[in-house]
Write a protein that holds these residues in place. Structure first.
Motif, short mmCIF file in Angstrom:
data_model
loop_
_atom_site.label_atom_id
_atom_site.label_comp_id
_atom_site.label_asym_id
_atom_site.label_seq_id
_atom_site.Cartn_x
_atom_site.Cartn_y
_atom_site.Cartn_z
N GLY A 41 -15.09 -25.95 69.48
CA GLY A 41 -15.17 -25.69 70.91
C GLY A 41 -16.09 -26.59 71.70
N ASP A 42 -16.74 -27.57 71.05
CA ASP A 42 -17.61 -28.49 71.78
C ASP A 42 -16.81 -29.34 72.75
OD1 ASP A 42 -19.71 -27.58 70.29
OD2 ASP A 42 -20.30 -29.53 69.50
N GLU A 43 -17.42 -29.65 73.89
CA GLU A 43 -16.86 -30.66 74.79
C GLU A 43 -16.99 -32.03 74.11
OE1 GLU A 43 -15.29 -30.24 77.73
OE2 GLU A 43 -15.41 -28.10 77.27
N PRO A 44 -16.16 -33.01 74.50
CA PRO A 44 -16.20 -34.31 73.82
C PRO A 44 -17.59 -34.96 73.76
CG PRO A 44 -14.25 -34.16 75.19
CD PRO A 44 -15.05 -32.94 75.47
N ALA A 45 -18.31 -35.01 74.88
CA ALA A 45 -19.63 -35.63 74.88
C ALA A 45 -20.60 -34.86 73.98
CB ALA A 45 -20.18 -35.73 76.30
N GLU A 46 -20.46 -33.54 73.98
CA GLU A 46 -21.28 -32.69 73.11
C GLU A 46 -21.02 -32.99 71.64
OE1 GLU A 46 -22.26 -28.10 73.79
OE2 GLU A 46 -20.25 -28.66 74.49
N ALA A 47 -19.74 -33.08 71.28
CA ALA A 47 -19.36 -33.32 69.89
C ALA A 47 -19.88 -34.67 69.41
CB ALA A 47 -17.84 -33.24 69.74
N LEU A 48 -19.76 -35.69 70.26
CA LEU A 48 -20.25 -37.01 69.88
C LEU A 48 -21.78 -37.02 69.78
CD1 LEU A 48 -18.10 -39.57 71.92
CD2 LEU A 48 -17.67 -38.62 69.65
N GLY A 49 -22.44 -36.48 70.79
CA GLY A 49 -23.90 -36.51 70.82
C GLY A 49 -24.52 -35.77 69.65
N ALA A 50 -24.00 -34.59 69.35
CA ALA A 50 -24.55 -33.80 68.25
C ALA A 50 -24.31 -34.49 66.91
CB ALA A 50 -23.93 -32.41 68.24
N SER A 51 -23.15 -35.09 66.74
CA SER A 51 -22.85 -35.78 65.49
C SER A 51 -23.74 -37.01 65.31
CB SER A 51 -21.37 -36.19 65.46
OG SER A 51 -20.53 -35.06 65.53
N VAL A 52 -23.94 -37.75 66.39
CA VAL A 52 -24.81 -38.93 66.32
C VAL A 52 -26.24 -38.54 65.95
CG1 VAL A 52 -25.96 -40.67 67.76
CG2 VAL A 52 -23.47 -40.44 67.80
N ARG A 53 -26.75 -37.49 66.55
CA ARG A 53 -28.12 -37.07 66.25
C ARG A 53 -28.27 -36.66 64.78
NH1 ARG A 53 -27.80 -35.10 71.66
NH2 ARG A 53 -27.02 -33.09 70.92
N VAL A 107 -24.92 -41.29 76.01
CA VAL A 107 -23.56 -40.78 75.87
C VAL A 107 -22.87 -40.96 77.23
CG1 VAL A 107 -24.22 -38.39 76.39
CG2 VAL A 107 -22.09 -38.84 75.16
N LEU A 108 -21.64 -41.42 77.19
CA LEU A 108 -20.85 -41.73 78.39
C LEU A 108 -19.64 -40.82 78.44
CD1 LEU A 108 -19.70 -45.23 79.59
CD2 LEU A 108 -17.98 -43.53 78.94
N THR A 109 -19.31 -40.36 79.64
CA THR A 109 -18.07 -39.62 79.88
C THR A 109 -17.35 -40.30 81.03
OG1 THR A 109 -19.13 -37.55 79.19
CG2 THR A 109 -17.03 -37.38 80.35
N ALA A 110 -16.09 -40.64 80.83
CA ALA A 110 -15.33 -41.38 81.84
C ALA A 110 -13.97 -40.75 82.06
CB ALA A 110 -15.16 -42.84 81.43
N ALA A 156 -25.57 -40.11 80.25
CA ALA A 156 -26.67 -39.19 79.96
C ALA A 156 -27.42 -39.70 78.74
CB ALA A 156 -26.15 -37.77 79.70
N PRO A 157 -28.74 -39.56 78.71
CA PRO A 157 -29.51 -40.05 77.56
C PRO A 157 -29.26 -39.20 76.32
CG PRO A 157 -30.93 -38.87 79.09
CD PRO A 157 -29.60 -38.97 79.76
N LEU A 158 -29.35 -39.86 75.16
CA LEU A 158 -29.28 -39.19 73.87
C LEU A 158 -30.65 -39.24 73.21
CD1 LEU A 158 -25.97 -40.36 72.13
CD2 LEU A 158 -26.62 -38.01 72.66
N GLU A 159 -31.17 -38.09 72.84
CA GLU A 159 -32.48 -38.05 72.20
C GLU A 159 -32.40 -38.61 70.78
OE1 GLU A 159 -36.04 -34.82 71.17
OE2 GLU A 159 -34.04 -34.14 71.72
#
Length: 271
Positions: free
Chosen positions: A160-172, A233-236, A244-247
């Motif tokens: 159920g993650d939004e795309p930017a959420e899914a990418l950001g969490a996986s990268v971290r 992270v970018l959303t287009a 938005a910055p990624l920690e």
């Protein structure tokens, strides 16, 4: 390692995006201008695109270099689409997966690509294996770091993650397990694009009426191209671009240091 591109906007022939520009993805397969790691992207290529009224994309992938496939040149001349994701590959390590290792990876309406490498692969990824159900591990398209990264992202999308959420969490999570990794990810559902800049170059160009392109590097010298800052992270969409910055886990205080009142560790430079 690798170059990739995603587009959403008015319908265009694939060739206008992938082969015709002066510094197109085709040329980037042997002469990238901004690639920081590797030199030639000749270990496979692929393109995924969406047809009107069909949410499930088609794909064309091959194990060899894009310049050696005359069938792709013909396909790119006539196929038109308003949403595209394409990539040329420089393999992290040698392997026998061939076409299955070439992006874009796909599931349902999603297309995905990874530009970079998971440092210390595969040993470094072992702590993350428990995050995936066994059936998802057994369903990996290839035995590569990129296929594993896609499995992590897809698992979050299905949860159920939004795309930017899914990418950001996986990268971290990946950056915490393998800190020297380069994790530029690209994801589209045919309407929007999500991407991360983490250790390699990422650019975008957007203009009303011309759509939005997100790419490893500009394919021409249009002044509208903008570079995405690292750790972003970018959303287009057709409407525009949000950043938005990624920690970085390396810059976050550990639980023990917080308890002890110690300052957070300094951020490690990208290598």
């Amino acid at each position: 390692m690798c170059r990739h591109l995603a587009y959403v906007g008015p319908e265009e022939p694939l060739g206008r995006l992938l082969t015709e520009p002066e510094h197109s993805l085709l040329r980037q397969s042997w002469a990238p201008r901004r690639q920081r790691y590797g030199t030639v992207n000749a270990d496979g290529f692929g393109v995924g695109w969406y047809a009107p009224q069909d949410p499930v994309p088609a794909r064309y992938r091959r194990a060899g270099p894009i310049w050696a496939d005359p069938s792709f040149a013909d396909l790119a001349r006539v196929v038109r689409s308003g949403a595209v994701l394409a990539a040329v590959r420089d393999a992290t390590v040698a392997g026998a997966d061939g076409e299955a290792a070439a992006a874009p990876f796909a599931s349902g309406r999603w297309l995905f690509s990874h530009n970079g490498a998971v440092a210390g692969w595969p040993d470094s990824a072992a702590p993350l294996v428990s995050a995936l159900p066994p059936v998802e591990l057994l369903s990996l398209e290839a035995r590569t770091d990129s296929a594993f990264v896609w499995a992590l992202v897809l698992h979050r999308l299905r949860a159920g993650d939004e795309p930017a959420e899914a990418l950001g969490a996986s990268v971290r999570r990946l950056a915490e397990a393998a800190p020297a990794s380069r994790l530029n990810l690209l994801l589209t559902d045919g309407a929007t694009i999500a991407a991360t800049a983490w250790g390699d170059s990422l650019w975008y160009r957007t203009e009303p009426g011309r759509g939005t392109v997100v790419a490893s590097e500009p394919y021409d010298d249009d002044p509208l191209w903008q570079e995405v800052p690292d750790r972003t992270v970018l959303t287009a969409s057709r409407a525009g671009v949000l950043l938005a910055p990624l920690e970085d886990p390396a810059s976050s205080p550990t639980l023990d240091s917080v308890r002890a009142g110690a300052p957070p560790s300094p951020k490690e430079p990208c290598t």
